[in-house]
Scaffold this motif. Structure first.
Motif: not given
Length: 244
Positions: A17-24
């Protein structure tokens, strides 16, 4: 008791459920560029690139016939550039197609000085399947943990379609563990305000570990004919050999 259970369960399950910041989509361009630039230093330590070359690539290379390899989700393309340099140093012929669907990563990678034998393409694995491409070796590095179940299944199916007879696929990723998390946290701490400052590497690296599989988890979701191999440091390899 609630706190104790929470601590004992920390990293016990994959947190997709957590997302990497650079993928935003709105990731900061300057921080992205710094992240891509620093990948080559961090991956040299944590990705086992030299071992990948020695175990999976070099035995398949020839000084006469070029071996075709594919790097899926190449990001900054630091892995294929290293592999090509090592092959050239050994007098062996290697050609690598490195793909990534992310326009930002591909723009950064194509702005670097060219590396002989490297073709960079903004594409997905599905695009190459549709084009009828085949490769002797199919690789990826730190891609699997980004994918949900449907995406992982699609990548594995594409990989099988892209493998030439007698070829091998090796998808390398992080193995989730408390020791690996603590090691990355401690190992990157001295560089947080210097070498890694202004990049997403440290927070996203920790998020990546939380999103990653254990060996048992990955084995359960892989199709038949795929196997999981543990590698150093805290790494997993999903391997598929094509029939000759």
């Amino acid at each position: 008791m609630t706190v104790s259970r929470s601590r004992s369960a920390w990293l016990a399950e994959r947190d997709d459920r957590v997302a990497e910041l650079m993928d935003a989509p709105d990731a900061d361009p300057a921080m992205l560029a710094k992240t891509y630039e620093r990948f080559r230093l961090v991956n040299a330590v944590v990705s086992g690139e030299r071992a990948v070359y020695r175990r999976w690539l070099r035995p398949r290379l020839s000084p006469v016939r070029p071996t075709r390899a594919l790097d899926i989700g190449t990001g900054s393309a630091d892995l294929p550039r290293r592999l090509l340099r090592w092959a050239d140093r050994d007098g062996l012929r290697l050609e690598i197609t490195a793909i990534d669907p992310d326009a930002r990563a591909m723009a950064w990678a194509t702005e670097r000085p060219p590396t002989p034998g490297l073709e960079l393409r903004r594409a997905s694995s599905g695009d190459l399947v549709a084009a009828g491409e085949r490769y002797d070796v199919v690789l990826s590095n730190h891609v699997l943990h980004h994918l949900d179940g449907r995406e992982l299944g699609a990548l594995l199916r594409d990989t099988e379609a892209l493998l030439a007879p007698g070829g091998v696929a090796v998808h390398g990723d992080i193995e989730r563990s408390r020791l690996g998390y603590a090691g990355f946290w401690l190992g990157t701490l001295p560089f947080a305000a210097t070498l890694l400052a202004g990049s997403y590497i440290r927070p996203d690296g920790l998020t990546s570990i939380r999103r990653s599989h254990t060996a048992a988890e990955l084995s359960r979701v892989l199709p038949d004919a795929w196997v999981v191999r543990r590698a150093i440091p805290s790494r997993l390899e999903a391997i598929r050999r094509a029939d000759a």
